[in-house]
Structures are given as structure tokens and as C-alpha cells.
Design a protein around this motif. Structure first.
Motif, PDB file in Angstrom:
ATOM      1  N   TYR A 159      64.963  76.168  14.198  1.00 28.29           N
ATOM      2  CA  TYR A 159      64.082  75.539  15.065  1.00 28.29           C
ATOM      3  C   TYR A 159      64.923  75.567  16.665  1.00 28.29           C
ATOM      4  CZ  TYR A 159      62.044  73.701  11.082  1.00 28.29           C
ATOM      5  OH  TYR A 159      61.016  73.645  10.005  1.00 28.29           O
ATOM      6  N   HIS A 183      60.687  80.932  12.256  1.00 28.64           N
ATOM      7  CA  HIS A 183      59.543  81.532  13.067  1.00 28.64           C
ATOM      8  C   HIS A 183      59.612  81.391  14.595  1.00 28.64           C
ATOM      9  CE1 HIS A 183      55.673  83.485  13.775  1.00 28.64           C
ATOM     10  NE2 HIS A 183      55.307  82.396  14.367  1.00 28.64           N
ATOM     11  N   LEU A 184      59.424  82.262  15.504  1.00 31.05           N
ATOM     12  CA  LEU A 184      59.932  81.930  16.704  1.00 31.05           C
ATOM     13  C   LEU A 184      58.477  82.107  17.191  1.00 31.05           C
ATOM     14  CD1 LEU A 184      61.565  81.500  19.433  1.00 31.05           C
ATOM     15  CD2 LEU A 184      61.821  83.793  19.260  1.00 31.05           C
ATOM     16  N   GLN A 185      57.829  80.912  17.897  1.00 27.68           N
ATOM     17  CA  GLN A 185      56.616  80.690  18.266  1.00 27.68           C
ATOM     18  C   GLN A 185      56.729  81.541  19.783  1.00 27.68           C
ATOM     19  OE1 GLN A 185      56.446  76.554  17.610  1.00 27.68           O
ATOM     20  NE2 GLN A 185      54.372  76.541  17.464  1.00 27.68           N
ATOM     21  N   LYS A 186      55.616  81.896  20.167  1.00 27.79           N
ATOM     22  CA  LYS A 186      55.790  82.795  21.354  1.00 27.79           C
ATOM     23  C   LYS A 186      55.793  81.873  22.888  1.00 27.79           C
ATOM     24  CE  LYS A 186      53.012  86.005  24.341  1.00 27.79           C
ATOM     25  NZ  LYS A 186      51.539  86.496  24.717  1.00 27.79           N
ATOM     26  N   ASN A 187      55.537  80.621  22.548  1.00 30.27           N
ATOM     27  CA  ASN A 187      55.738  79.827  23.785  1.00 30.27           C
ATOM     28  C   ASN A 187      57.156  79.035  23.665  1.00 30.27           C
ATOM     29  OD1 ASN A 187      55.527  77.822  21.617  1.00 30.27           O
ATOM     30  ND2 ASN A 187      53.913  76.724  22.336  1.00 30.27           N
ATOM     31  N   LYS A 188      57.740  79.656  22.695  1.00 29.16           N
ATOM     32  CA  LYS A 188      59.227  79.028  22.565  1.00 29.16           C
ATOM     33  C   LYS A 188      60.372  80.201  22.862  1.00 29.16           C
ATOM     34  CE  LYS A 188      58.698  74.658  21.380  1.00 29.16           C
ATOM     35  NZ  LYS A 188      58.694  74.476  20.021  1.00 29.16           N
ATOM     36  N   ILE A 189      59.614  81.552  23.338  1.00 36.36           N
ATOM     37  CA  ILE A 189      60.630  82.698  23.470  1.00 36.36           C
ATOM     38  C   ILE A 189      61.514  82.431  24.669  1.00 36.36           C
ATOM     39  CG2 ILE A 189      60.672  85.188  23.998  1.00 36.36           C
ATOM     40  CD1 ILE A 189      58.145  85.330  22.197  1.00 36.36           C
ATOM     41  N   THR A 199      63.453  87.311  13.173  1.00 36.87           N
ATOM     42  CA  THR A 199      62.178  86.904  12.525  1.00 36.87           C
ATOM     43  C   THR A 199      60.961  87.686  13.178  1.00 36.87           C
ATOM     44  OG1 THR A 199      62.427  85.011  13.863  1.00 36.87           O
ATOM     45  CG2 THR A 199      62.994  84.966  11.548  1.00 36.87           C
ATOM     46  N   SER A 201      55.059  90.634  18.449  1.00 32.85           N
ATOM     47  CA  SER A 201      56.001  89.841  18.597  1.00 32.85           C
ATOM     48  C   SER A 201      57.355  90.382  19.208  1.00 32.85           C
ATOM     49  CB  SER A 201      56.384  88.807  17.352  1.00 32.85           C
ATOM     50  OG  SER A 201      56.845  89.947  16.295  1.00 32.85           O
ATOM     51  N   ALA A 248      56.605  83.488   6.543  1.00 30.78           N
ATOM     52  CA  ALA A 248      56.286  84.388   7.779  1.00 30.78           C
ATOM     53  C   ALA A 248      57.022  85.727   7.205  1.00 30.78           C
ATOM     54  CB  ALA A 248      57.226  83.743   8.862  1.00 30.78           C
TER      55      ALA A 248
END
Ligand SMILES: *Cc1c(COP(=O)(O)O)cnc(C)c1O
Length: 231
Positions: free
Chosen positions: A48, A73-79, A91, A97, A128
Motif C-alpha cells: 500500500y 496493486h497500484l491504482q492509477k490515482n496513486k501513481i 505489479t 498501466s 491482480a
């Protein structure tokens, strides 16, 4: 009772020098991670972004003694938040991605960010990663994907990562590990400078020995060094 320090040292002397040990730090305390660092740990993995940010900030200058791997998993809004923190993103599961990361690397003050493609080799829907069954025949699909990602300017595709099936003993994982290793070799034979494909991140506490026998160059272990998780 052995300590984190003793368990890390024992593991480090047991596995071949060329195999990187990434310590999975999810739910671990700052003191536990510090103890591992002081024992000589070189690489840590976080699932996380938020947790990693807090830990790296709290470690201050000591954080730079280790490499930090994104293994969740890396969410787009966390990049944007993730990129300054991590040295490797393990990941990536699609061209989209990879491209989303590539676009943001420069802004994070980095270049040539090492990434790995995550393969959901057992095809478990809860996991994922890139699922081979969804792209049959998989090998040509994978090679195309590697070529595409290698055309990006700000990431370097270093290899593959896999979890293996969630259930079953280490021996049951062997055929899955073998499959991923063959895919890595096929990718490497493309000889793309932007995709050296020399890293195979596979093997956890229950499976690292089998994974190394099957060509792993990077194991990700938590429980083995830190002890059982309480949550
Ligand atoms: C937690 C975790 C590990 C390590 O698991 P252990 O069984 O505690 O060794 C490895 N990889 C990933 C992606 C993880 O989330």
C-alpha cells in the motif's frame, strides 16, 4: 526465540548471493523494519502506497539505505504519490498501466524506472496481474506486450513477477514457476535494451526454496523473517 536479525542473517546466508531478498513489510512496525535494516536488509516491499509513505518518512535518512518495491496493486490515482517513494514497481499488468506510470516518471524526478510485469500464472480471479488464460496463445501476446512496453521512454522492463497459486504446497507451485521462467526466457531473447528481462520475482515464505530451484532471482518474504502476521 530467534530475532528478526538472526532470521534475516540465516536466510541471507542460505540463499545464493545473486538472489535478492525483498522483505514484505505489510503490517510490520517501524521497529521491526529498522531491525531488519540494521541486520543488512537491502530491499523492502510494500502493498500500500499510504503505508509505505508513512514508513519511509519515519525512517528519514535511513530509508535510503534500502530499495523500496511496490508489490501491491497500484491504482492509477496513486501513481503520482507512489513514484517518488518506490525504486521498483513490480505489479504492472498491462500496457495501459505501464503507460500510466511512464507518463508520470519525469514529474517524480526519476528516469528509467525499473518495472516488472506481474503474471497471474494460476489464473485466480481474485488476484491482480496479467492472466494467461485471457490471452491465448499467451507467449506471442506476452512478447508483443514486452515490445510495446519497451517502446516507452521512462520505464525499464526488468522482468516478471508472480505469486503462484494461493493454495497448495511448495511442490505444487513448481510447474507454475517453471512456466513463468520459460516466459521470462522467451522475453529475454528479444534482446531489447529497454527490456533486459533479467529479474524473476517469485517465491514467498512457503515457496522460496522451490522458486530458487526454478530460477527465481528475487524472493519476497514476510513471515519467514518477521514472524506470523497478527492481521
Ligand atoms: C505478503 C506478500 C509476500 C510475502 O508473504 P509471506 O508469505 O509472508 O512470505 C510476498 N509477495 C506479496 C505480493 C505479498 O503481498
Amino acid at each position: 526465540m530467534s530475532s528478526i536479525r538472526q532470521r534475516y542473517r540465516a536466510l541471507r546466508s542460505q540463499v545464493p548471493e545473486a538472489v535478492t531478498i525483498v522483505l514484505a513489510a505489510k503490517t510490520r512496525t517501524l521497529d521491526e523494519v529498522r531491525e531488519a535494516l540494521d541486520a543488512g536488509a537491502t530491499d523492502f516491499g510494500h502493498n500500500y502506497v499510504q503505508e509505505a509513505a508513512a514508513m519511509i518518512a519515519a525512517l528519514g535518512a535511513d530509508a535510503s539505505r534500502a530499495r523500496w518495491h511496490m508489490i501491491g496493486h497500484l491504482q492509477k490515482n496513486k501513481i503520482n504519490q507512489a513514484l517518488p517513494l518506490f525504486d521498483v514497481v513490480q505489479t504492472v499488468d498491462s500496457f495501459k498501466s505501464a503507460e500510466a506510470i511512464d507518463k508520470r516518471v519525469e514529474r517524480a524526478g526519476k528516469q528509467n524506472l525499473p518495472i516488472l510485469l506481474e503474471i497471474n500464472v494460476a489464473g485466480e480471479t481474485a488476484k491482480a496481474g496479467l492472466t494467461p488464460e485471457q490471452h491465448e496463445p499467451f507467449e506471442p501476446y506476452l512478447l508483443d506486450l514486452v515490445r510495446q512496453i519497451a517502446s516507452l521512454q521512462h520505464v525499464r522492463l526488468d522482468g516478471l513477477m508472480t505469486m503462484g497459486p494461493a493454495h497448495g504446497d511448495a511442490e505444487a507451485m513448481r510447474p507454475y514457476f517453471q512456466r513463468v521462467r520459460r516466459w521470462l526466457e522467451a522475453c529475454r531473447s528479444l534482446h531489447l535494451p529497454a527490456a533486459p528481462m533479467s529479474v524473476l520475482s517469485m517465491g514467498m515464505t512457503e515457496s522460496y526454496e522451490v522458486a530458487i530451484e526454478e530460477g527465481s532471482t528475487m524472493i519476497r518474504v514476510g513471515t519467514l523473517v518477521f514472524g506470523e502476521r497478527e492481521v
